[in-house]
Design a protein around this motif. Structure first.
Motif, PDB file in Angstrom:
ATOM      1  N   ALA A  26      10.664  18.259  64.487  1.00 26.90           N
ATOM      2  CA  ALA A  26      10.678  16.794  64.697  1.00 26.90           C
ATOM      3  C   ALA A  26      11.365  16.262  63.431  1.00 26.90           C
ATOM      4  O   ALA A  26      11.231  16.585  62.511  1.00 26.90           O
ATOM      5  CB  ALA A  26       9.149  16.486  64.763  1.00 26.90           C
ATOM      6  N   SER A  27      11.932  15.105  63.771  1.00 20.40           N
ATOM      7  CA  SER A  27      12.546  14.038  62.884  1.00 20.40           C
ATOM      8  C   SER A  27      11.809  12.794  62.795  1.00 20.40           C
ATOM      9  O   SER A  27      11.429  12.355  63.686  1.00 20.40           O
ATOM     10  CB  SER A  27      14.156  13.868  63.369  1.00 20.40           C
ATOM     11  OG  SER A  27      14.090  13.250  64.535  1.00 20.40           O
ATOM     12  N   TRP A  28      11.411  12.631  61.135  1.00 20.60           N
ATOM     13  CA  TRP A  28      10.757  11.391  61.137  1.00 20.60           C
ATOM     14  C   TRP A  28      11.375  10.523  60.439  1.00 20.60           C
ATOM     15  O   TRP A  28      11.944  10.859  59.374  1.00 20.60           O
ATOM     16  CB  TRP A  28       9.188  11.924  60.608  1.00 20.60           C
ATOM     17  CG  TRP A  28       8.164  12.425  61.711  1.00 20.60           C
ATOM     18  CD1 TRP A  28       8.270  12.812  62.984  1.00 20.60           C
ATOM     19  CD2 TRP A  28       6.908  12.277  61.331  1.00 20.60           C
ATOM     20  NE1 TRP A  28       6.952  12.938  63.442  1.00 20.60           N
ATOM     21  CE2 TRP A  28       6.295  12.731  62.522  1.00 20.60           C
ATOM     22  CE3 TRP A  28       5.967  11.952  60.321  1.00 20.60           C
ATOM     23  CZ2 TRP A  28       4.745  12.943  62.344  1.00 20.60           C
ATOM     24  CZ3 TRP A  28       4.857  12.429  60.212  1.00 20.60           C
ATOM     25  CH2 TRP A  28       4.035  12.712  61.539  1.00 20.60           C
ATOM     26  N   GLY A  29      10.717   9.411  60.255  1.00 24.33           N
ATOM     27  CA  GLY A  29      11.109   8.204  59.297  1.00 24.33           C
ATOM     28  C   GLY A  29       9.560   8.081  58.790  1.00 24.33           C
ATOM     29  O   GLY A  29       9.058   8.929  58.479  1.00 24.33           O
ATOM     30  N   LEU A  30       9.754   6.794  58.121  1.00 26.52           N
ATOM     31  CA  LEU A  30       8.425   6.534  57.375  1.00 26.52           C
ATOM     32  C   LEU A  30       7.319   5.893  58.766  1.00 26.52           C
ATOM     33  O   LEU A  30       7.868   4.985  59.291  1.00 26.52           O
ATOM     34  CB  LEU A  30       8.788   5.498  56.522  1.00 26.52           C
ATOM     35  CG  LEU A  30       7.185   5.060  55.466  1.00 26.52           C
ATOM     36  CD1 LEU A  30       7.189   6.323  54.402  1.00 26.52           C
ATOM     37  CD2 LEU A  30       7.773   3.705  54.727  1.00 26.52           C
TER      38      LEU A  30
END
Length: 217
Positions: A26-30
């Protein structure tokens, strides 16, 4: 919301059952703004120019989750699928607001990578403890088990000046690090058939593209 039921001869559950190990990447931000929602997992099968779709779970309420990553894991577990692992990429630019709020501590200071990593783990964990909890994370250090920090890019304007952190080569660096972390993760896996699920729900434009390209290297 509600119960989903799709009539199809294709049953996605059997596809996942054929794998010895499933890695959700997965790619996450805050995650501070992640809200609880219901999720379903739609799977498409392409064969002889024909496309079949299946939605999971069927005939039962979709699970609630704060992140799509947790939702995917919950759905697979509901189907009795085992050997599910996670690899979450988070850009180090999640530190931006924290640094601004604590500017006196960071002004004209040089920090070692290990020091920044500890701060990154803290910021990630404290930003939304509900997100951490549903993934079995009880403290910030536990995120080390499946979170990998990668470079982010920041460009912003203050007055008449344009500030840019990192440059045009940042994309190549980001893609290369994703590929490296993928290799290190899979190198230790003792499995014959491996499935990789890309979760790009929480990623932003170039980050999602880099993730797709980096994983496939």
């Amino acid at each position: 919301n509600g119960v989903w039921n799709m009539s199809s001869s294709f049953n996605a559950k059997y596809i996942f059952e054929n794998y010895d190990y499933i890695l959700v990447v997965a790619s996450w931000g805050l995650p501070s703004e992640y809200k609880e929602a219901r999720y379903v997992l739609e799977v498409e099968k392409y064969e002889n120019t024909k496309t079949e779709r299946d939605v999971m779970p069927k005939n039962r309420d979709p699970p609630r989750a704060y992140s799509s990553t947790a939702a995917i894991k919950k759905i697979l577990k509901m189907l009795g699928i085992k050997n599910i692992d996670l690899l979450i990429f988070v850009q180090d630019t999640i530190l931006l607001n924290y640094v601004v709020e604590n500017w006196e501590e960071y002004d004209d200071e040089e920090k070692k990578r290990d020091e920044l990593k500890n701060v990154l783990l803290k910021v990630l964990y404290e930003s939304n403890r509900d997100v951490a909890k549903e993934l079995g994370i009880e403290d910030e250090v536990s995120y080390n088990n499946f979170v990998r920090f990668v470079p982010g890019v920041i460009s912003y304007v203050r007055g008449i000046e344009l500030y840019s952190w990192r440059g045009k080569r940042a994309y190549d660096l980001l893609k290369g690090l994703i590929a490296l972390y993928m290799y290190k993760k899979l190198e230790c896996v003792n499995a014959y058939r491996i499935a990789i699920i890309l979760d790009t729900t929480h990623g932003i434009n170039y980050f999602v593209t880099a993730l797709k390209e980096g994983v496939s290297i």
